[in-house]
Design a protein around this motif. Structure first.
Motif, PDB file in Angstrom:
ATOM      1  N   LEU A 181       0.835  -1.203   0.000  1.00 54.84           N
ATOM      2  CA  LEU A 181       0.000   0.000   0.000  1.00 54.84           C
ATOM      3  C   LEU A 181       0.866   1.248   0.000  1.00 54.84           C
ATOM      4  CD1 LEU A 181      -2.724  -0.905   2.666  1.00 54.84           C
ATOM      5  CD2 LEU A 181      -2.862  -1.145   0.183  1.00 54.84           C
ATOM      6  N   LEU A 182       0.442   2.227  -0.760  1.00 52.32           N
ATOM      7  CA  LEU A 182       1.060   3.547  -0.737  1.00 52.32           C
ATOM      8  C   LEU A 182      -0.051   4.550  -0.445  1.00 52.32           C
ATOM      9  CD1 LEU A 182       3.314   5.547  -1.059  1.00 52.32           C
ATOM     10  CD2 LEU A 182       3.172   5.292  -3.537  1.00 52.32           C
ATOM     11  N   LEU A 183      -0.051   5.085   0.767  1.00 55.39           N
ATOM     12  CA  LEU A 183      -1.100   5.984   1.225  1.00 55.39           C
ATOM     13  C   LEU A 183      -0.647   7.424   1.035  1.00 55.39           C
ATOM     14  CD1 LEU A 183      -2.039   4.138   4.554  1.00 55.39           C
ATOM     15  CD2 LEU A 183      -2.791   3.669   2.216  1.00 55.39           C
ATOM     16  N   VAL A 184      -1.353   8.165   0.191  1.00 52.34           N
ATOM     17  CA  VAL A 184      -0.996   9.543  -0.128  1.00 52.34           C
ATOM     18  C   VAL A 184      -2.019  10.467   0.538  1.00 52.34           C
ATOM     19  CG1 VAL A 184      -0.561  11.212  -1.957  1.00 52.34           C
ATOM     20  CG2 VAL A 184      -0.055   8.783  -2.331  1.00 52.34           C
ATOM     21  N   GLY A 185      -1.527  11.413   1.329  1.00 56.04           N
ATOM     22  CA  GLY A 185      -2.444  12.329   1.993  1.00 56.04           C
ATOM     23  C   GLY A 185      -1.695  13.345   2.820  1.00 56.04           C
ATOM     24  N   SER A 186      -2.428  14.301   3.343  1.00 54.48           N
ATOM     25  CA  SER A 186      -1.834  15.384   4.127  1.00 54.48           C
ATOM     26  C   SER A 186      -1.148  14.841   5.374  1.00 54.48           C
ATOM     27  CB  SER A 186      -2.916  16.384   4.529  1.00 54.48           C
ATOM     28  OG  SER A 186      -3.572  16.891   3.389  1.00 54.48           O
ATOM     29  N   PRO A 187      -0.133  15.555   5.868  1.00 51.87           N
ATOM     30  CA  PRO A 187       0.515  15.110   7.107  1.00 51.87           C
ATOM     31  C   PRO A 187      -0.478  15.124   8.264  1.00 51.87           C
ATOM     32  CG  PRO A 187       1.822  16.794   5.984  1.00 51.87           C
ATOM     33  CD  PRO A 187       0.502  16.756   5.289  1.00 51.87           C
ATOM     34  N   GLY A 188      -0.322  14.165   9.154  1.00 52.64           N
ATOM     35  CA  GLY A 188      -1.098  14.179  10.382  1.00 52.64           C
ATOM     36  C   GLY A 188      -2.487  13.585  10.307  1.00 52.64           C
ATOM     37  N   ILE A 189      -2.840  12.883   9.230  1.00 50.84           N
ATOM     38  CA  ILE A 189      -4.181  12.295   9.166  1.00 50.84           C
ATOM     39  C   ILE A 189      -4.196  10.871   9.728  1.00 50.84           C
ATOM     40  CG2 ILE A 189      -4.845  13.713   7.196  1.00 50.84           C
ATOM     41  CD1 ILE A 189      -4.486  11.240   5.420  1.00 50.84           C
ATOM     42  N   GLY A 190      -3.032  10.358  10.120  1.00 56.45           N
ATOM     43  CA  GLY A 190      -2.999   9.066  10.792  1.00 56.45           C
ATOM     44  C   GLY A 190      -2.600   7.893   9.925  1.00 56.45           C
ATOM     45  N   LYS A 191      -1.859   8.151   8.858  1.00 56.46           N
ATOM     46  CA  LYS A 191      -1.475   7.059   7.952  1.00 56.46           C
ATOM     47  C   LYS A 191      -0.582   6.047   8.669  1.00 56.46           C
ATOM     48  CE  LYS A 191       0.292   9.965   4.898  1.00 56.46           C
ATOM     49  NZ  LYS A 191      -0.033  11.275   5.499  1.00 56.46           N
ATOM     50  N   SER A 192       0.455   6.526   9.332  1.00 57.02           N
ATOM     51  CA  SER A 192       1.365   5.622  10.044  1.00 57.02           C
ATOM     52  C   SER A 192       0.693   5.014  11.268  1.00 57.02           C
ATOM     53  CB  SER A 192       2.635   6.366  10.463  1.00 57.02           C
ATOM     54  OG  SER A 192       3.303   6.892   9.339  1.00 57.02           O
ATOM     55  N   PHE A 193      -0.119   5.815  11.942  1.00 59.87           N
ATOM     56  CA  PHE A 193      -0.843   5.309  13.115  1.00 59.87           C
ATOM     57  C   PHE A 193      -1.773   4.167  12.700  1.00 59.87           C
ATOM     58  CE2 PHE A 193      -4.428   5.378  16.097  1.00 59.87           C
ATOM     59  CZ  PHE A 193      -3.749   5.266  17.307  1.00 59.87           C
ATOM     60  N   TRP A 194      -2.437   4.341  11.558  1.00 58.97           N
ATOM     61  CA  TRP A 194      -3.311   3.281  11.052  1.00 58.97           C
ATOM     62  C   TRP A 194      -2.507   1.994  10.798  1.00 58.97           C
ATOM     63  CZ3 TRP A 194      -2.931   0.657   6.430  1.00 58.97           C
ATOM     64  CH2 TRP A 194      -4.007  -0.174   6.092  1.00 58.97           C
ATOM     65  N   ALA A 195      -1.318   2.121  10.226  1.00 61.02           N
ATOM     66  CA  ALA A 195      -0.488   0.943   9.947  1.00 61.02           C
ATOM     67  C   ALA A 195      -0.097   0.230  11.239  1.00 61.02           C
ATOM     68  CB  ALA A 195       0.757   1.354   9.167  1.00 61.02           C
ATOM     69  N   ARG A 196       0.221   0.995  12.281  1.00 59.24           N
ATOM     70  CA  ARG A 196       0.572   0.365  13.560  1.00 59.24           C
ATOM     71  C   ARG A 196      -0.631  -0.309  14.204  1.00 59.24           C
ATOM     72  NH1 ARG A 196       3.794   5.058  13.787  1.00 59.24           N
ATOM     73  NH2 ARG A 196       2.250   6.199  14.994  1.00 59.24           N
ATOM     74  N   ARG A 197      -1.810   0.301  14.058  1.00 58.96           N
ATOM     75  CA  ARG A 197      -3.022  -0.325  14.585  1.00 58.96           C
ATOM     76  C   ARG A 197      -3.350  -1.599  13.801  1.00 58.96           C
ATOM     77  NH1 ARG A 197      -3.753  -0.257  19.169  1.00 58.96           N
ATOM     78  NH2 ARG A 197      -5.943  -0.873  18.879  1.00 58.96           N
ATOM     79  N   LEU A 198      -3.082  -1.581  12.505  1.00 54.07           N
ATOM     80  CA  LEU A 198      -3.275  -2.787  11.695  1.00 54.07           C
ATOM     81  C   LEU A 198      -2.381  -3.909  12.212  1.00 54.07           C
ATOM     82  CD1 LEU A 198      -4.241  -4.399   9.214  1.00 54.07           C
ATOM     83  CD2 LEU A 198      -2.449  -3.238   7.888  1.00 54.07           C
ATOM     84  N   ALA A 199      -1.116  -3.596  12.475  1.00 50.72           N
ATOM     85  CA  ALA A 199      -0.191  -4.604  13.002  1.00 50.72           C
ATOM     86  C   ALA A 199      -0.668  -5.129  14.353  1.00 50.72           C
ATOM     87  CB  ALA A 199       1.214  -4.014  13.118  1.00 50.72           C
ATOM     88  N   HIS A 200      -1.231  -4.234  15.158  1.00 51.16           N
ATOM     89  CA  HIS A 200      -1.759  -4.656  16.465  1.00 51.16           C
ATOM     90  C   HIS A 200      -2.871  -5.683  16.295  1.00 51.16           C
ATOM     91  CE1 HIS A 200      -3.442  -4.412  20.525  1.00 51.16           C
ATOM     92  NE2 HIS A 200      -4.628  -4.204  19.958  1.00 51.16           N
ATOM     93  N   HIS A 201      -3.796  -5.414  15.390  1.00 53.24           N
ATOM     94  CA  HIS A 201      -4.917  -6.336  15.189  1.00 53.24           C
ATOM     95  C   HIS A 201      -4.466  -7.640  14.534  1.00 53.24           C
ATOM     96  CE1 HIS A 201      -8.117  -3.732  16.593  1.00 53.24           C
ATOM     97  NE2 HIS A 201      -7.641  -2.739  15.866  1.00 53.24           N
ATOM     98  N   LEU A 202      -3.445  -7.571  13.695  1.00 51.62           N
ATOM     99  CA  LEU A 202      -2.931  -8.785  13.050  1.00 51.62           C
ATOM    100  C   LEU A 202      -1.984  -9.568  13.959  1.00 51.62           C
ATOM    101  CD1 LEU A 202      -2.193  -7.465   9.435  1.00 51.62           C
ATOM    102  CD2 LEU A 202      -4.142  -8.834  10.195  1.00 51.62           C
ATOM    103  N   GLU A 203      -1.551  -8.912  15.049  1.00 54.56           N
ATOM    104  CA  GLU A 203      -0.613  -9.513  16.003  1.00 54.56           C
ATOM    105  C   GLU A 203       0.709  -9.865  15.326  1.00 54.56           C
ATOM    106  OE1 GLU A 203      -2.394 -12.647  18.315  1.00 54.56           O
ATOM    107  OE2 GLU A 203      -4.313 -11.593  18.436  1.00 54.56           O
TER     108      GLU A 203
END
Length: 365
Positions: A155-177
């Motif tokens: 995935l390549l997520l394009v968007g303004s800084p601070g909308i949570g792109k990296s945070f979303w990726a870390r939450r994804l890893a959390h749910h996938l364990e």
């Protein structure tokens, strides 16, 4: 729940518990030859009576000793070559011991399990729905096809800084364990940070990709690369250039990732179960070969109502009292009114961290 896993043969290197010393091996071969010749002498009494009794030490000649040593050296050379780590110093060979027996990858057993993961992630960050949906389809396909691990397209997520792109990726890893490793493409030599540098460079070291596999003992991390469009080039004193895109391309293709070679350890490893989430603030500067290997998603800016949902969700997870959550929402409204735009998710997360600190701080009597 604990995610199901499958152990894969991560590397082709071979671990041998104890490689004998040359002197010990030569002594064993000498003893065996001596025993064979003594048995032959005992089975041929005519030969012994003609030549007289031989001392057990006379059974081995100097020529035999030379041949035994030569054969022992050839055997040890082949034994060392079979490990795949003969070119490494002993310290580095020891650091690779976590790879013994293979490494686990997380597995999605049923499509219902994929649905639950996507639903939980969407509930936390509904504005990231396009990214969540792309992962959801990949997880369902992994379960449907009975794959030993979980996969989704890079995935390549394009968007303004601070909308949570990296945070979303870390939450994804959390749910996938699964573990994560992060690279800031603007603040470090990204290519070397990701895959490492081979010996001969002043900064020779393994990259975060291999280090994560060794440290976490897991072959399927989520790799997060922030602001990938701003990565620069690394140039050697001999004039050769190394770019992040050059390092990424063989890893984003599953077939080439299966036989990826670590530049530092110079061993092959199966990196095809790593999953990739890259972020960018704009498409400008992104090379075409990279774009062609990813699902590129343009992410919308955050709205005030979405921030409110985020604060409510995170406040409940952090066990904040209702007055603290309301005070945070009020502070966000004041910021929006003063600045004329929605604050970033990064700013709101820092505000929540501060509120948690204040709520847990002991009160002096």
């Amino acid at each position: 729940m604990t995610r199901a896993t499958t152990t894969i043969p991560f590397s082709t290197i071979k671990f041998i518990d104890k490689i004998p010393r040359l002197s010990d091996l030569a002594e064993r071969l000498t003893q065996k030859l001596r025993e064979i010749r003594m048995e032959l002498n005992q089975s041929e009494p005519d030969r012994m009576s003609a030549g007289g009794a031989q001392s057990r030490y006379d059974l081995i000649t100097d020529v035999d000793t030379i041949r035994i040593k030569r054969r022992a050296m050839r055997y040890l050379e082949r034994l060392h070559n079979s490990t795949g780590t003969q070119h490494l110093p002993q310290r580095d060979q020891a650091l690779l011991t976590p790879l013994r027996g293979g490494l686990p990858v997380a597995r999605i057993v049923t499509e219902h399990e994929a649905d639950e993961i996507a639903a939980a992630l969407h509930a936390e960050m509904p504005w990231m729905a396009p990214a969540t949906e792309a992962v959801w389809h990949g997880l369902r396909a992994s379960a449907r096809n009975g794959l030993p691990g979980l996969r989704f397209d890079p995935l390549l997520l394009v968007g303004s800084p601070g909308i949570g792109k990296s945070f979303w990726a870390r939450r994804l890893a959390h749910h996938l364990e699964v573990p994560t490793t992060s690279i800031d493409a603007t603040g470090e030599p990204a290519a070397f940070s990701l895959v490492g540098a081979q010996r001969g460079w002043g900064s020779a070291a393994p990259g975060k990709l291999m280090l994560t596999a060794l440290r976490e003992r897991h072959a399927g991390p989520i790799v997060i690369i922030d602001e990938v469009e701003k990565s620069g080039n690394v140039q050697s004193t001999e004039g050769s250039r190394h770019t992040l895109t050059d390092a990424l391309l063989p890893l984003l293709e599953r077939m080439t990732a299966e036989t990826w070679e670590c530049p530092y350890y110079q061993i092959r490893a199966d990196m095809s179960w790593a999953n990739w989430v890259m972020t960018a603030n704009s498409r400008w500067g992104l090379p075409a070969p990279l774009l062609s290997r990813c699902i590129v998603l343009d992410m919308p800016d955050l709205t005030g109502s979405q921030l409110q949902v985020f604060v409510e969700e995170q406040g409940a997870k952090r066990s904040l009292p209702r007055p603290a959550i309301d005070a945070t929402l009020e502070a966000i409204q004041r910021r929006m009114a003063a600045a004329g735009h929605t604050p970033s998710l990064r700013t709101v997360s820092r505000m929540l961290d501060r509120v948690v600190f204040m709520a847990q701080r002991p009160v002096l009597q």
